[in-house]
Design an enzyme around this catalytic site. Structure first.
Site, mmCIF file in Angstrom:
data_model
loop_
_atom_site.group_PDB
_atom_site.id
_atom_site.type_symbol
_atom_site.label_atom_id
_atom_site.label_comp_id
_atom_site.label_asym_id
_atom_site.label_seq_id
_atom_site.Cartn_x
_atom_site.Cartn_y
_atom_site.Cartn_z
ATOM 1 N N THR A 1 0.820 -1.204 0.000
ATOM 2 C CA THR A 1 0.000 0.000 0.000
ATOM 3 C C THR A 1 0.857 1.260 0.000
ATOM 4 O O THR A 1 1.986 1.263 0.486
ATOM 5 C CB THR A 1 -0.920 0.048 1.237
ATOM 6 O OG1 THR A 1 -0.118 0.028 2.429
ATOM 7 C CG2 THR A 1 -1.885 -1.121 1.247
ATOM 8 N N GLU B 1 -4.412 4.245 3.490
ATOM 9 C CA GLU B 1 -3.524 3.392 2.704
ATOM 10 C C GLU B 1 -4.237 2.930 1.444
ATOM 11 O O GLU B 1 -5.397 2.516 1.502
ATOM 12 C CB GLU B 1 -3.088 2.173 3.521
ATOM 13 C CG GLU B 1 -2.366 2.529 4.822
ATOM 14 C CD GLU B 1 -2.060 1.298 5.653
ATOM 15 O OE1 GLU B 1 -1.333 0.425 5.153
ATOM 16 O OE2 GLU B 1 -2.569 1.206 6.790
#
Length: 314
Positions: free
Chosen positions: A210, A259
């Site tokens: 991420t 994220e």
């Protein structure tokens, strides 16, 4: 589109000599209600053969005229608002500098020394527009003060599902996670931006790397949960899915994190500025009994997100 910072007294270089039709408002979000104002302004401008201008502010009205200086989270930054205005056919955008003397202009002076000095031939504003303390400087007063100086067009409330479409309503929807409905009322996709920063790098260990984003604190914050998103980096948009929350499965994250797992992407983008469009709310944040259960859910989130974008293409 020409964009000017508007100061007081009015500077001659920002004045359109042929006259303008001016639409007034803060325009946070440039939502469906705002677009009704702009359409009315465009119609009047076309009829009069004049340019369409908009006046907004560089600070939320509550910070200028409110009882406190509490900051209101924004749906659009000034840059985003400017881009939307250009897309919607505005000829001139005035961004009022309300950090200076303009914020203290009295109602009569606003009409005589701001609007008239800008060579305004007609003003378009919403029924609830105020240009000072709302108890006094409302649309009724504007019409009185304008007299024979310029025409005033008052636009009624724009409603959907029996409720007024407003920036406040849209902020609440986003804060509750309902970006789907918020985007409908915005007639665009809610967007945030920020720098990619280092996190725990746990996503990579799970098979879902991420980009951890330090988002703009002045924008409306999203509810915790999983979302279908697009992320723009290096001038290109990529599909993905996002997590907003505290990674509660691991119990070691104290601050809210944003994220994004970017699909079909494998580049180092630390310290890059990115933009995120929030398309769809997938589910609330959950605590899982095992890492395997979390991975299963992430796999399902990816399947659902890809299916969402595929359906959009039809």
């Amino acid at each position: 589109m020409h964009t000017y910072q508007l100061n007081y007294p009015i500077e001659s270089q920002v004045v359109e000599t042929q006259g303008i039709v001016l639409v007034l408002g803060f325009f946070d979000g440039v939502h469906l209600g705002h677009r009704q104002l702009l359409e009315t302004g465009k119609k009047v401008a076309t009829e009069k053969g004049l340019k369409l201008a908009v006046m907004t502010m560089n600070a939320h009205p509550s910070q200028i005229y409110g009882p406190t200086d509490v900051s209101v989270p924004l749906l659009t930054t000034t840059a985003e608002k400017t881009e939307l205005m250009a897309q919607l056919g505005v000829d001139i955008l005035y961004i009022g500098n309300f950090n200076g003397p303009l914020a203290k202009v009295q109602p009569q002076d606003f009409v005589d020394e701001v609007l008239s000095q800008l060579n305004v031939k007609a003003v378009v504003a919403g029924f609830d527009y105020t240009f000072g303390k709302k108890e006094v400087a409302n649309m009724s007063l504007l019409k009185q003060l304008a007299k024979d100086k310029f025409e005033v067009y008052e636009v009624p409330s724009y409603n959907q599902d029996g409720q007024k479409v407003s920036s406040t309503r849209i902020r609440h929807l986003i804060e509750q996670g309902d970006v789907d409905q918020a985007n409908t009322l915005l007639n665009s996709i809610y967007q945030t931006s920020g720098k990619v920063i280092h996190g725990f790098k746990r996503g990579r260990q799970l098979g879902f790397p991420t980009a951890n984003i330090d988002s703009n604190a002045k924008k409306v914050g999203l509810a915790s949960g999983a979302y279908t998103v697009k992320l723009k980096v290096h001038g290109q948009w990529y599909q993905g899915m996002a997590s907003v929350g505290y990674n509660i499965t691991f119990d070691d994250v104290k601050d809210l994190s944003v994220e994004v797992n970017i699909f079909d992407f494998d580049e180092d983008i630390y310290d890059e500025m990115v933009e995120v469009k929030w398309y769809h709310y997938l589910r609330p944040e959950e605590k899982y009994s095992s890492i395997e259960a979390l991975i299963d859910q992430l796999n399902q989130d990816e399947i659902d997100s890809r299916a969402y974008f595929k359906a959009l293409e039809k």
